[in-house]
Design an enzyme around this catalytic site. Structure first.
Site, PDB file in Angstrom:
ATOM      1  N   VAL A 480      33.372  24.712  49.699  1.00  0.00           N
ATOM      2  CA  VAL A 480      33.800  23.794  48.641  1.00  0.00           C
ATOM      3  C   VAL A 480      35.303  23.525  48.718  1.00  0.00           C
ATOM      4  CG1 VAL A 480      33.932  23.425  46.144  1.00  0.00           C
ATOM      5  CG2 VAL A 480      31.911  24.516  47.147  1.00  0.00           C
ATOM      6  N   ALA A 509      45.069  29.563  48.398  1.00  0.00           N
ATOM      7  CA  ALA A 509      44.904  30.997  48.667  1.00  0.00           C
ATOM      8  C   ALA A 509      43.472  31.283  49.071  1.00  0.00           C
ATOM      9  CB  ALA A 509      45.271  31.808  47.423  1.00  0.00           C
ATOM     10  N   ARG A 512      42.983  36.870  51.334  1.00  0.00           N
ATOM     11  CA  ARG A 512      44.109  37.714  51.759  1.00  0.00           C
ATOM     12  C   ARG A 512      45.413  36.966  52.006  1.00  0.00           C
ATOM     13  NH1 ARG A 512      42.789  42.829  53.728  1.00  0.00           N
ATOM     14  NH2 ARG A 512      45.045  43.102  53.783  1.00  0.00           N
ATOM     15  N   LYS A 689      23.113  30.037  36.457  1.00  0.00           N
ATOM     16  CA  LYS A 689      23.204  28.650  36.003  1.00  0.00           C
ATOM     17  C   LYS A 689      22.396  28.438  34.727  1.00  0.00           C
ATOM     18  CE  LYS A 689      23.894  26.739  40.659  1.00  0.00           C
ATOM     19  NZ  LYS A 689      23.305  25.910  41.737  1.00  0.00           N
TER      20      LYS A 689
END
Length: 833
Positions: A480, A509, A512, A689
């Site tokens: 995504v 980000a 790591r 969901k």
């Protein structure tokens, strides 16, 4: 010579502080002196005034040697500048500097002996800076072929004896200047700024912006048409460029706007400078010495005729806010009048006053260093009322900043104040006090000092930019996140041009590594940039310090494209800093009910957005649709849904005769499943969901309340890795082929559905059920294709024909588009136009 065509030019200390700039000044003066009558006002070179203050301070402490060392520093600057421009006369000019500074050395010697520097003596000391600057400029102009002469301002400007901030006798000054222009003849007067003299000849200084004030007084006295202030900026900017990178020069302002900006402390203007210009109808232009072709800012009686002309945002920092509140108000109390009188007597400057409509409370903004003195003065004035507890103890808030919006057009438009406060509130900036003048030309508010940058940037964007700036910190660069970055790359320019939204990725980000640049990251090759970063501390805790940087950027949004189960604390830290959150991550919403409610309450408390539309059905507007049903008073009786596009794809593949193991592998390769397909096939993803939807109805359920039948039970030899799990599914191929065959024989289709039945709440039957279902032909779920998802709402108003939302429900690109839609939703809400 006709005085009507006179122009006055003023050059600041930075304009004459180095040989390069001084050469440019001489060229400018020479050029303009040939086009009509001209007078020049000049400040002390560079840091000379500060050095003179240092010399006086050292002499007062008896440190004569140190004081004279500072004088030598002043002499060196003046001699160096003169020698660089006119080497042939360097010796003569150096001797002239020594001659001018000799009385200063004697004066400092006297101060060191008495250990006392009176205001009158300090004015004498400070005058040497302008005198040296004007004298040398006149000599250098002569050497360059311009007929220029030093004209001592102390013989032109008459003041009282308020040393340090002398008050000008405008009538006598005008008389002297009218006589002087007849004596100047065709020569060019070079006049030192900042200094003047009493009627009996004692040297005085004019205080802050004194040289600009000198230029305005000279212009008024000689009947000039324009004053040009040459400085080191391109003009008055829409905001402080140090705070707002997008600030730009304003081409045209009215005298009134200039006076408003001067009143709130804009560095280049002062009310004393503006008033003579306004009275005489003289225009003021601010220009850059090193960019003489730039027109700068013109301030005159007319101003800009552009209906979309820019708005200036002025700031005054390092202030304190004093609050007084009366418990019992009487007609005789006169709170505002008494408070202001007390501060006036204590010689405390009041930058803003805001009083409640009934006069029961008042807020006063003063310089922070003066706050203790101001408080003492007010407590003394109100001592009796405080003793009788008729007045609340005085509150002091510091440090604060005064933010002022200035525009002539404000009085001619609607909702200016609304847009101003809405923009600040949308980014979580608290307004501590506010005021608007009777002219409606400006509106001011007080914010905490730590909010200065974000307040100014947000307000500037709301009023001056054709686009709304948005700052994104993206967590996750997988399926995504990677697709989101790709979509931003291709759509950035279109969003700016068509929708007025400038999306800027400032941080990214992964688990790591982190990249962060407040000016914006180049999206081309951003994955490679991130890969080169040295691995750091794992987890979201390491990201928290970057939120302090993010919060100071325009419209900050934390975008979570991960499946991290430990981000709720990061969301909370973001909310507390006024940062919006857009998330495709379901896990924070599936936390225990109290934790989930606390998270949403934190966002509401700090007036920031938390959008998570993509957590249920990718880009389908399911949560928004459900929220609208509830908001409009409809009652939801049943929700039936196929909530996993990946499992839906697998079901269709099975119906087409594809073995289970092959169908799952294909779904994973196409990016439909989570990185570990067990999340999808176990039903855990659909359960989350369904729980999210149920909770949107206000049902305080948990995952333990979901009756869950896995789509695929995990084989005993599944192993730990996703690859070993995929291999183990081969053992189930035959079983699932038989299930599909039985459905075909009965005329049904195999589907994996979630069913939410609020009517079962309080009974033994589960409210949420997730499992395999044989769906009859003709039902909405039966003809789903590929990775389609659907959600059907049976409600009081939609009972006979349920409201159905259907469309693509899986895939990185589809989900990313939903995330982008949520980002734009935040942006457009804040833009408000």
């Amino acid at each position: 010579m006709s005085s009507n065509s006179f122009r006055v030019m003023k050059f600041g200390g930075s304009s004459v502080g180095s040989p390069r700039r001084l050469r440019q000044v001489i060229e400018l003066i020479g050029k303009h002196s040939r086009t009509g009558p001209l007078a020049v006002v000049v400040s002390a070179m560079g840091d000379t005034t500060d050095w003179l203050l240092e010399a006086a301070d050292l002499a007062t402490r008896g440190e004569l040697e140190g004081s004279l060392t500072v004088v030598a520093r002043i002499a060196h600057l003046a001699k160096t500048n003169a020698a660089a421009l006119h080497p042939a006369q360097s010796t003569t000019l150096a001797a002239r500097v020594d001659q001018l500074l000799a009385p200063l050395q004697q004066l400092l010697q006297g101060i060191s002996l008495t250990r006392e520097c009176s205001p009158a003596s300090k004015d004498k000391v400070l005058a040497f800076g302008e005198v040296i600057s004007a004298t040398l400029l006149a000599e250098l102009l002569k050497a360059a072929g311009t007929d220029a002469h030093f004209r001592d301002a102390r013989l032109l400007l008459v003041t009282d004896d308020t040393f340090g901030t002398a008050r000008v006798d405008v009538s006598r000054t005008r008389e002297r200047l009218q006589v002087a222009i007849t004596e100047w003849g065709a020569s060019l007067p070079i006049i030192p700024g900042f200094i003047a003299a009493t009627l009996d000849g004692r040297t005085t200084t004019l205080g802050r912006n004194g040289s600009d004030y000198t230029a305005a007084l000279v212009a008024q006295g000689v009947g000039a048409s324009e004053v040009t202030v040459w400085t080191d900026v391109l003009g008055l900017h829409t905001a402080d460029p140090d705070l707002v990178s997008d600030a730009y020069p304003v081409a045209h302002l009215t005298h009134g706007e200039g006076l408003e900006l001067a009143a709130v402390g804009v560095r280049m203007l002062h009310p004393r400078t503006m008033i003579p210009l306004i009275e005489a109808g003289i225009s003021l232009r601010i220009r850059n010495t090193m960019h003489p072709d730039h027109p700068g800012t013109l301030i005159d009686a007319i101003g800009s005729r552009d209906g979309q002309r820019p708005t200036c945002i002025a700031t005054r920092e390092d202030l304190a806010l004093l609050g007084i509140e009366v418990r019992k108000l009487s007609d005789q109390f006169q709170l505002g009048e008494r408070a202001l009188a007390a501060l006036r007597a204590a010689r405390v400057t009041v930058w803003m006053t805001a009083q409640s409509a009934n006069g029961q409370s008042i807020a006063l903004v003063v310089p922070r260093p003066d706050a203790p003195r101001a408080r003492n003065a007010l407590e003394t004035e109100l001592a009796q009322e405080l003793a009788r507890r008729e007045v609340e103890p005085l509150g002091v808030r510091e440090p604060v900043t005064l933010v002022t919006l200035v525009a002539e057009a404000m009085g001619h438009g609607v909702n200016v104040a609304g847009r101003f406060f809405s923009a600040l509130g949308a980014v979580g900036v608290g307004v501590r006090a506010s005021a608007q003048g009777a002219s409606s030309r400006s509106i001011s508010c007080v914010v905490d000092a730590e909010d200065t940058a974000i307040a100014v940037r947000t307000t500037h964007a709301a009023f001056n930019l054709a686009h709304q700036q948005v700052s994104l910190f993206v967590l996750g660069k997988g399926t995504v996140g990677g697709q989101l970055l790709a979509q931003l790359r291709t759509q950035q320019e279109q969003l700016r041009q068509r929708h007025g939204i400038a999306l800027r990725v400032v941080g990214i980000a992964d688990s790591r590594r982190t990249l962060f640049d407040s000016t914006g990251l180049a999206l081309d090759g951003i994955e490679e940039q991130l890969a080169r970063v040295v691995r750091g501390e794992p987890g979201t805790r390491a990201l928290a310090p970057l939120l302090d940087e993010l919060r100071r950027l325009p419209v900050p949004i934390l975008v979570d494209c991960t499946a991290d189960g430990d981000v709720a604390s990061l969301y909370t830290e973001a909310f507390r800093r006024g940062i919006h959150v857009v998330a495709a991550n379901k896990k924070p919403l599936a936390l225990p009910w109290n934790e989930r409610e606390a998270l949403l309450a934190e966002a509401r408390h700090h007036h920031v957005a938390y959008h998570y539309e993509t957590t249920v059905a990718s880009s389908l507007p399911v949560i928004d649709t459900l929220a609208n049903l509830v908001r409009t008073g409809d009652t939801v009786r049943l929700i039936t849904a196929s909530l996993s596009g990946s499992v839906g794809f697998i079901c269709n593949e099975l119906t087409s005769g594809v073995p289970l193991s092959t169908a799952v592998r294909t779904a994973r390769e196409r990016g439909f499943t989570e990185s570990d397909p067990r999340e999808d096939l176990s039903g855990a993803d659909v359960a989350r969901k369904a729980l999210i939807l149920a909770r949107e109805l206000g049902l305080s359920l948990s995952l333990a309340d979901v009756a869950l039948e896995p789509f695929v039970p995990e084989p005993s030899d599944a192993g730990d890795s996703p690859e070993s799990y995929l291999r183990s599914l081969r053992a189930l191929d035959a079983e699932y082929t038989q299930k599909v065959e039985r459905c075909k024989q009965s005329g049904t289709v195999l589907r994996y559905l979630a069913r939410i039945d609020p009517t079962r709440l309080g009974t033994d039957a589960p409210v949420i059920r997730v499992g395999l279902t044989a769906v009859e032909a003709g039902q909405p779920a039966a003809d789903l294709r590929g990775s389609e998802s659907f959600v059907s709402f049976t409600t009081t108003r939609h009972s006979e024909f349920p409201l159905t939302v259907r469309g693509a429900g899986a895939g990185g690109a589809v989900t990313a588009s939903g995330v982008l839609a949520d980002i734009l939703r935040v942006s457009q809400t804040l833009r408000g136009r």
